[in-house]
Design an enzyme around this catalytic site. Sequence first.
Site, short mmCIF file in Angstrom:
data_model
loop_
_atom_site.label_atom_id
_atom_site.label_comp_id
_atom_site.label_asym_id
_atom_site.label_seq_id
_atom_site.Cartn_x
_atom_site.Cartn_y
_atom_site.Cartn_z
N GLY A 46 0.85 -1.18 0.00
CA GLY A 46 0.00 0.00 0.00
C GLY A 46 0.89 1.24 0.00
O GLY A 46 2.06 1.16 0.37
N GLN A 51 3.15 10.06 1.60
CA GLN A 51 4.45 9.38 1.65
C GLN A 51 5.35 9.78 0.49
O GLN A 51 6.56 9.57 0.56
CB GLN A 51 4.27 7.86 1.66
CG GLN A 51 3.61 7.32 2.91
CD GLN A 51 3.50 5.81 2.87
OE1 GLN A 51 2.54 5.27 2.33
NE2 GLN A 51 4.48 5.12 3.42
N CYS A 94 6.20 -0.12 7.57
CA CYS A 94 5.83 1.06 6.77
C CYS A 94 7.04 1.48 5.96
O CYS A 94 8.15 1.53 6.48
CB CYS A 94 5.40 2.20 7.70
SG CYS A 94 4.90 3.70 6.81
N LEU A 95 6.79 1.80 4.71
CA LEU A 95 7.89 2.24 3.84
C LEU A 95 8.49 3.56 4.34
O LEU A 95 9.63 3.87 4.01
CB LEU A 95 7.39 2.40 2.39
CG LEU A 95 6.93 1.09 1.74
CD1 LEU A 95 6.24 1.37 0.41
CD2 LEU A 95 8.11 0.14 1.55
N HIS A 136 -4.16 1.55 7.93
CA HIS A 136 -2.80 2.09 7.96
C HIS A 136 -2.65 3.23 6.93
O HIS A 136 -2.07 4.28 7.24
CB HIS A 136 -1.81 0.93 7.66
CG HIS A 136 -0.38 1.30 7.49
ND1 HIS A 136 0.61 0.88 8.35
CD2 HIS A 136 0.26 2.03 6.54
CE1 HIS A 136 1.78 1.33 7.94
NE2 HIS A 136 1.60 2.04 6.83
N GLU A 137 -3.22 3.04 5.74
CA GLU A 137 -3.10 4.07 4.69
C GLU A 137 -3.94 5.30 5.02
O GLU A 137 -3.48 6.44 4.82
CB GLU A 137 -3.53 3.51 3.32
CG GLU A 137 -2.76 2.28 2.83
CD GLU A 137 -1.25 2.41 2.91
OE1 GLU A 137 -0.73 3.54 2.94
OE2 GLU A 137 -0.58 1.37 2.98
N HIS A 140 -2.20 7.53 7.34
CA HIS A 140 -1.20 8.40 6.69
C HIS A 140 -1.85 9.71 6.24
O HIS A 140 -1.24 10.78 6.31
CB HIS A 140 -0.61 7.71 5.46
CG HIS A 140 0.56 6.80 5.73
ND1 HIS A 140 1.74 7.23 6.30
CD2 HIS A 140 0.73 5.48 5.49
CE1 HIS A 140 2.58 6.20 6.39
NE2 HIS A 140 2.00 5.12 5.91
O1 GNR Z 1 4.19 -2.62 2.61
C1 GNR Z 1 3.56 -2.45 3.67
N1 GNR Z 1 3.28 -3.51 4.46
C2 GNR Z 1 2.45 -3.45 5.55
C3 GNR Z 1 2.44 -4.52 6.42
C4 GNR Z 1 1.61 -4.52 7.52
C5 GNR Z 1 0.76 -3.47 7.75
C6 GNR Z 1 0.76 -2.38 6.89
C7 GNR Z 1 1.58 -2.38 5.79
S1 GNR Z 1 1.56 -1.04 4.70
C8 GNR Z 1 3.19 -1.08 4.09
C9 GNR Z 1 3.40 -0.05 3.01
C10 GNR Z 1 3.19 1.33 3.60
O2 GNR Z 1 3.99 1.89 4.30
N2 GNR Z 1 2.04 1.91 3.35
O3 GNR Z 1 1.78 3.12 3.89
NI NI Z 2 2.92 3.22 5.71
#
Ligand code: GNR
Ligand code: NI
Length: 191
Positions: A46, A51, A94-95, A136-137, A140
């Site tokens: 995601g 980001q 998270c990236l 999670h997204e 952000h």
């Molecule tokens: O790649 C991603 N893996 C992930 C694993 C567990 C819970 C959330 C994520 S999202 C993350 C990519 C990211 O940072 N999206 O904002």
């Molecule tokens: Ni993230």
Amino acid sequence: MTLKTILTAPDPRLKKKSLPVAAVDADVRQLMDDMLETMYAAPGIGLAAPQVGELKRVVVLHIDREDTKVGPLFMANPEIVEASDEDVTYEEGCLSVPEHYSDVVRPAKVKVRYLDRDGQQQDLACEGLLATCVQHEIDHLDGILFIDHISALKRNMILRKLLKARKEKEREAAEGKSPAETKEKDHAPAL
Ligand code: GNR
Ligand code: NI
């Protein structure tokens, strides 16, 4: 198609609230496509527009795991319209918080309402990893990182490590060295 640079914490732009898009126009579609390419290259499941430094309520997702296969999904102005009382714990990454992982508790199931790549409103029932990832997204888009859901002690430890790693990278770049060439003896002793 253009690869965008992914911002990493601590960065003030990751703490800002993103603005809704007025419509899914050609610019928004371009952003979605660039984000998808950037997410695949990372790789991640995601990615949210802030980001990549765009404070717009735009998200892309693509999960391809044994138990969950969905996407690519393109979402503008996503909103959680229903959430289960039941919670689930998932080890998140998270990236924008590279190389750190923590357990986060969130509702196990959510319904998300959004505009798709064609500007059509959609309601999507999410569970499993998709439910975690969608939340999670959307976090952000509100300037919230997964580390904001853990203890301040763990959060600050991760933020300190990220800052240290970044300074190290900057120093190596300034000295024109590859990371492999930088040995322990080159480091200034910690005070
Ligand atoms: O790649 C991603 N893996 C992930 C694993 C567990 C819970 C959330 C994520 S999202 C993350 C990519 C990211 O940072 N999206 O904002
Ligand atoms: Ni993230």
